[in-house]
Scaffold this motif. Structure first.
Motif, short mmCIF file in Angstrom:
data_model
loop_
_atom_site.label_atom_id
_atom_site.label_comp_id
_atom_site.label_asym_id
_atom_site.label_seq_id
_atom_site.Cartn_x
_atom_site.Cartn_y
_atom_site.Cartn_z
N GLY A 1 0.83 -1.20 0.00
CA GLY A 1 0.00 0.00 0.00
C GLY A 1 0.86 1.24 0.00
N PRO A 2 0.27 2.40 -0.28
CA PRO A 2 1.02 3.65 -0.28
C PRO A 2 1.38 4.10 1.13
N ASP A 3 2.41 4.92 1.24
CA ASP A 3 2.90 5.36 2.54
C ASP A 3 1.85 6.11 3.34
N ASP A 4 0.94 6.81 2.64
CA ASP A 4 -0.03 7.64 3.36
C ASP A 4 -1.35 6.94 3.64
N GLU A 5 -1.44 5.65 3.34
CA GLU A 5 -2.72 4.98 3.61
C GLU A 5 -2.92 4.81 5.11
N LEU A 6 -4.20 4.82 5.51
CA LEU A 6 -4.56 4.61 6.90
C LEU A 6 -4.65 3.12 7.17
N ILE A 7 -3.98 2.68 8.24
CA ILE A 7 -4.04 1.28 8.67
C ILE A 7 -4.61 1.24 10.08
N ILE A 8 -5.65 0.44 10.24
CA ILE A 8 -6.18 0.13 11.57
C ILE A 8 -5.80 -1.31 11.86
N PHE A 9 -5.07 -1.54 12.93
CA PHE A 9 -4.76 -2.90 13.33
C PHE A 9 -5.54 -3.24 14.58
N MET B 1 -2.98 4.35 12.37
CA MET B 1 -1.94 5.29 11.94
C MET B 1 -1.71 5.13 10.44
N ARG B 2 -0.95 6.04 9.88
CA ARG B 2 -0.53 5.94 8.48
C ARG B 2 0.56 4.87 8.35
N ARG B 3 0.63 4.28 7.17
CA ARG B 3 1.64 3.24 6.94
C ARG B 3 3.05 3.75 7.24
N SER B 4 3.35 4.99 6.85
CA SER B 4 4.70 5.51 7.06
C SER B 4 5.06 5.54 8.53
N ALA B 5 4.10 5.93 9.39
CA ALA B 5 4.36 5.93 10.82
C ALA B 5 4.53 4.51 11.35
N TYR B 6 3.70 3.60 10.87
CA TYR B 6 3.80 2.20 11.29
C TYR B 6 5.17 1.64 10.93
N GLN B 7 5.64 1.94 9.71
CA GLN B 7 6.93 1.42 9.26
C GLN B 7 8.07 1.96 10.11
N ARG B 8 8.02 3.24 10.42
CA ARG B 8 9.07 3.85 11.23
C ARG B 8 9.12 3.22 12.62
N MET B 9 7.96 3.00 13.20
CA MET B 9 7.92 2.38 14.52
C MET B 9 8.36 0.92 14.46
N TYR B 10 7.93 0.22 13.42
CA TYR B 10 8.29 -1.20 13.29
C TYR B 10 9.81 -1.37 13.19
N ASP B 11 10.46 -0.53 12.41
CA ASP B 11 11.91 -0.66 12.24
C ASP B 11 12.63 -0.53 13.57
N LEU B 12 12.26 0.46 14.38
CA LEU B 12 12.91 0.62 15.68
C LEU B 12 12.51 -0.50 16.63
N TYR B 13 11.26 -0.90 16.59
CA TYR B 13 10.79 -2.01 17.43
C TYR B 13 11.66 -3.25 17.23
N MET B 14 11.91 -3.59 15.97
CA MET B 14 12.69 -4.80 15.71
C MET B 14 14.12 -4.67 16.22
N ASP B 15 14.68 -3.47 16.16
CA ASP B 15 16.01 -3.27 16.71
C ASP B 15 16.03 -3.52 18.22
N LEU B 16 14.92 -3.20 18.88
CA LEU B 16 14.87 -3.25 20.34
C LEU B 16 14.23 -4.52 20.90
N TRP B 17 13.69 -5.37 20.03
CA TRP B 17 13.00 -6.57 20.49
C TRP B 17 13.88 -7.46 21.37
N PRO B 18 15.14 -7.75 20.99
CA PRO B 18 15.96 -8.58 21.89
C PRO B 18 16.12 -7.95 23.27
#
Length: 255
Positions: free
Chosen positions: A81-89, A164-181
């Protein structure tokens, strides 16, 4: 707008009522993200407005073994999906009682690319330090505060429904994975996933937009005053709740 929920093979039979309610009441692109399992076509026959996307085993990285929930965003590479799409999880232990009102839809559609809409966990006074004490911590309080700054100030939210927007989700996901361990070395409880999402979103500085209780009400903790049942339906101050999450008549005394 995409609405995404998830299930592993163990939870599939229990998620069917939620999928059926989604199909009736939500006109988004409703997606069941199936974690390392297959969804046969007949499974969704009574939920025609829901489609399934199979996630490979790699998508379970960053999930607690107890839940295998991909709420932290590991579905993103498999749901384009595009970066600005709204995602509800949303979690899968939910029933959707009604469509969103125009005001609720407007609130979510107005979210900026630096905003997250989410509601409280146990309440507005709950910090990440308080929630951390419930998650079978593996470290003492001083170590917790050294490893995870701001835990006495930052709040804990319930991400059973989060938008949130996909772009925000992606930014958070990237840092989350760095910190998961690191968070796995800090807490043993499965809700460390929610805890880390909450820490990350406040660390990256997103604007947190409160989610109305009538849009998402949960029973993970005693619900706020004004929450009550009429028959099988949950209301908040007389307004029918949309996403009824992990709460049923009789779960809390007086509800």
């Amino acid at each position: 707008m995409k609405l995404i929920t998830c299930s592993n093979a163990r939870w599939l039979p229990k998620i069917k009522p939620y999928l059926s309610s989604l199909s009736r009441h939500c006109d988004a692109d409703n997606i069941l993200a199936a974690g390392n399992c297959d969804v046969w076509p007949e499974f969704l026959e009574d939920s025609p407005n829901v489609r399934a996307v199979s996630l490979p085993a790699a998508a379970l990285l960053g999930t607690p073994a107890e839940t295998e929930s991909v709420q932290h965003g590991s579905f993103l590479p498999y749901v384009a999906g595009p970066d600005d799409e709204l995602i509800i999880f949303t979690d899968g232990d939910i029933v959707l009682h009604r469509p969103m009102t125009p005001a609720e839809a407007g609130l979510l559609n107005s979210l900026s690319e630096n905003a997250v809409c989410v509601g409280w966990n146990s309440g507005p006074e709950e910090t990440l330090a308080i929630e951390g004490g419930r998650l079978w911590p593996k470290v003492d309080g001083d170590t917790l505060r050294r490893l995870w700054p701001m835990v006495d100030e930052w709040r804990c939210y319930n991400i059973g429904v989060i938008a949130m927007r996909r772009s925000a989700y992606q930014r958070m996901y990237d840092l989350y994975m760095d910190l998961w361990p690191a968070v796995c070395n800090t807490f043993a409880g499965p809700a460390r996933q929610q805890w880390l999402v909450c820490w990350v979103m406040q660390h990256v500085g997103v604007d947190i937009v409160p989610m109305p209780a009538a849009l998402h009400a949960h029973g993970c903790y005693p619900p706020p005053a004004g929450t009550h049942y009429r028959g099988e339906r949950l209301y908040v101050h007389g307004e029918l709740v949309a996403f009824r999450h992990n709460i049923a008549p009789g779960k809390w005394p007086g509800l």
